[in-house]
Design an enzyme around this catalytic site. Structure first.
Site, PDB file in Angstrom:
ATOM      1  N   LYS A  85     -11.459   0.881  -2.593  1.00 15.78           N
ATOM      2  CA  LYS A  85     -10.352   1.412  -3.399  1.00 15.78           C
ATOM      3  C   LYS A  85     -10.765   1.438  -4.870  1.00 15.78           C
ATOM      4  O   LYS A  85     -11.696   2.151  -5.206  1.00 15.78           O
ATOM      5  CB  LYS A  85      -9.091   0.633  -3.079  1.00 15.78           C
ATOM      6  CG  LYS A  85      -8.630   1.097  -1.695  1.00 15.78           C
ATOM      7  CD  LYS A  85      -7.632   0.296  -0.982  1.00 15.78           C
ATOM      8  CE  LYS A  85      -7.408   0.954   0.377  1.00 15.78           C
ATOM      9  NZ  LYS A  85      -6.972   0.018   1.402  1.00 15.78           N
ATOM     10  N   HIS A 126      -5.045  -3.333  -2.993  1.00 14.29           N
ATOM     11  CA  HIS A 126      -4.625  -2.403  -4.052  1.00 14.29           C
ATOM     12  C   HIS A 126      -4.440  -3.093  -5.397  1.00 14.29           C
ATOM     13  O   HIS A 126      -3.929  -2.499  -6.328  1.00 14.29           O
ATOM     14  CB  HIS A 126      -3.341  -1.683  -3.646  1.00 14.29           C
ATOM     15  CG  HIS A 126      -3.525  -0.820  -2.443  1.00 14.29           C
ATOM     16  ND1 HIS A 126      -4.014   0.462  -2.524  1.00 14.29           N
ATOM     17  CD2 HIS A 126      -3.345  -1.075  -1.132  1.00 14.29           C
ATOM     18  CE1 HIS A 126      -4.093   0.966  -1.307  1.00 14.29           C
ATOM     19  NE2 HIS A 126      -3.700   0.052  -0.440  1.00 14.29           N
ATOM     20  N   SER A 146       0.785  -1.225   0.000  1.00 16.80           N
ATOM     21  CA  SER A 146       0.000   0.000   0.000  1.00 16.80           C
ATOM     22  C   SER A 146       0.821   1.282   0.000  1.00 16.80           C
ATOM     23  O   SER A 146       0.366   2.306  -0.493  1.00 16.80           O
ATOM     24  CB  SER A 146      -0.965  -0.004   1.181  1.00 16.80           C
ATOM     25  OG  SER A 146      -0.276  -0.251   2.389  1.00 16.80           O
TER      26      SER A 146
HETATM   27  C1  LIG Z   1      -7.033  -0.104   2.835  1.00 17.50           C
HETATM   28  C2  LIG Z   1      -6.471  -1.420   3.181  1.00 17.50           C
HETATM   29  C3  LIG Z   1      -7.151  -2.280   4.042  1.00 17.50           C
HETATM   30  C4  LIG Z   1      -8.374  -1.851   4.798  1.00 17.50           C
HETATM   31  O1  LIG Z   1      -9.493  -1.788   3.995  1.00 17.50           O
HETATM   32  P1  LIG Z   1     -10.710  -0.817   4.405  1.00 17.50           P
HETATM   33  O2  LIG Z   1     -11.861  -1.359   3.666  1.00 17.50           O
HETATM   34  O3  LIG Z   1     -10.298   0.539   3.958  1.00 17.50           O
HETATM   35  O4  LIG Z   1     -10.863  -0.908   5.883  1.00 17.50           O
HETATM   36  C5  LIG Z   1      -6.626  -3.540   4.246  1.00 17.50           C
HETATM   37  N1  LIG Z   1      -5.485  -3.926   3.661  1.00 17.50           N
HETATM   38  C6  LIG Z   1      -4.779  -3.108   2.831  1.00 17.50           C
HETATM   39  C7  LIG Z   1      -3.515  -3.588   2.204  1.00 17.50           C
HETATM   40  C8  LIG Z   1      -5.252  -1.830   2.576  1.00 17.50           C
HETATM   41  O5  LIG Z   1      -4.564  -1.008   1.801  1.00 17.50           O
END
Ligand SMILES: *Cc1c(COP(=O)(O)O)cnc(C)c1O
Length: 390
Positions: A239, A208, A180
């Site tokens: 995302k 991602h 991330s």
């Molecule tokens: C954003 C993210 C999460 C968390 O997801 P949310 O739905 O925003 O709580 C988990 N793992 C990774 C690698 C992320 O980038």
């Protein structure tokens, strides 16, 4: 409360001193390419809306219709009376999209990782975790009470060494696919083989990668041509998919186990109906509108090349997440401010989100950007090159 508050205040003052204090920026518009802050508008380089699907007409329509049909709430935990048929339909489609047997929807990715990892392993078990894994994975490992063995970032030689020496009841390897904060990719193909050879479970966090990797945008398994293997994948909806929530894909047996064991699933109200509806609509758009992935790729490749040409420190390979590594937190904040003054919204990312001395600006590129947006950023960086490089 007085001495308690004094403690909190001292803590915050200390953060300010160290340039680690955080605050939220209020947007007066939705999170798109252009955002409005106060009376000004900015080109936004820090949203994870990579494909520009936030607000897409098909997704919006599906979400609105789901509210009309199923309501604004699922009403209860899905184990009590909240298991709307909509979830079951969506979970079959989402599992198929990822090429796995079954899936389970969660209200957020954070909630999913914390509660899934802590229910899959426990005392006497071992988790092997990449050193740059997301905070939600780290928290899930900690809550599990399993022994946590950290291996070097994407270093499978180190992982194998540790797999050979650390024997436990149940063993789990867990990793981000696309990391991330750096945008680099773990070699999932190799990892699937390693997990099989060492008889370990494997959990891949595709937060991602979903929507981005693979011809149909289904994520890291498709990207590496992995089919019919027994792995677990977490995808998030907030995302690239432009929705919210998360879906965990696995074999049917793991899904059944989680329904019986996963406290974050059992003791939490099911996601709002608009989430399964939005996710289903979004994966259709992701499959159908491959041009978004292609456009994203040419944009981020252009940006990456520009950073490299300026001699700046970024990732080894281009991706939709491009870090500009600055080291010092104060420097990261300064550069972020310089960009802000010129109408670019790109926030500084500092410890503990990233390791000490690796503060950075994390540029997220989306299919909504255009080449001029990127050129503006590169020109600003070029003007401040002396400051950035010294
Ligand atoms: C954003 C993210 C999460 C968390 O997801 P949310 O739905 O925003 O709580 C988990 N793992 C990774 C690698 C992320 O980038």
């Amino acid at each position: 409360m007085r001495s308690f508050n004094e403690y909190l205040n001292r803590y915050l003052e200390d953060l300010k001193q160290k340039q680690l204090y955080r605050n939220m920026e209020v947007l007066k518009s939705g999170c798109h390419r252009i955002v409005h802050i106060g009376k000004r508008s900015f080109i936004n380089f820090c949203s994870n809306n990579y494909l520009g699907l936030n607000g897409h007409s098909d997704i919006r329509k599906a979400m609105i219709e789901s509210i009309a049909k199923w309501g604004t709430s699922s009403g209860a935990s899905r184990l009590i009376s909240g298991d709307l048929e909509l979830f079951e339909i969506a979970e079959k489609k989402l599992a198929k999209f990822k090429g796995l047997e079954a899936s389970l929807i969660f209200p957020s990715g954070y909630q999913a990782n914390v509660s899934i990892i802590s229910s899959l392993v426990g005392e006497g078990d071992i988790v092997f975790s990449d050193e740059l894994n997301h905070a939600s994975i780290i928290d899930g490992c900690r809550l599990s009470k399993a022994r946590i063995i950290i291996y070097k970032h994407r270093d499978f030689f180190d992982l194998k060494k540790k797999l050979e020496s650390e024997i436990g009841k149940r063993r789990l390897i867990v990793t981000d696919s696309v990391f991330s904060m750096d945008g680099d990719i773990a070699n999932i193909k190799e990892l699937v083989d390693i997990a099989e050879r060492y008889d370990c479970a494997l959990l891949i966090d595709d937060a991602h990668a979903t929507g981005i990797l693979g011809k149909n945008g289904s994520g890291s398994l498709e990207h590496y041509g992995i089919k019919g293997r027994d792995v677990m994948v977490l995808a998030t909806g907030g995302k690239a998919l432009g929705v919210s929530g998360a879906f965990f894909c696995s074999s049917d047996i793991v899904r059944k186990y989680l329904i019986n064991r996963c406290r974050g699933f059992i003791y939490s109200t099911g996601a709002i109906p608009a989430i399964p509806a939005g996710l289903m609509a979004s994966i259709e758009v992701v499959k159908k509108e491959g041009w978004r992935r292609e456009r994203l790729k040419s944009l981020y490749t252009y940006f990456w090349r520009g950073l490299k040409d300026l001699g700046l420190s970024t990732s080894e390979e281009p991706s939709h997440i491009l870090p500009l590594i600055l080291g010092d937190s104060e420097k990261a904040i300064r550069v972020s401010k310089k960009l802000y003054e010129k109408g670019i919204y790109a926030r500084a990312i500092r410890p503990p989100t990233v390791p000490e001395n690796s503060s950075r600006i994390r540029f997220c590129i989306t299919a909504e950007h255009n080449y001029e947006d990127i050129e503006i950023v590169l020109q600003i960086l070029k003007k401040n090159l002396d400051y950035i490089l010294n």
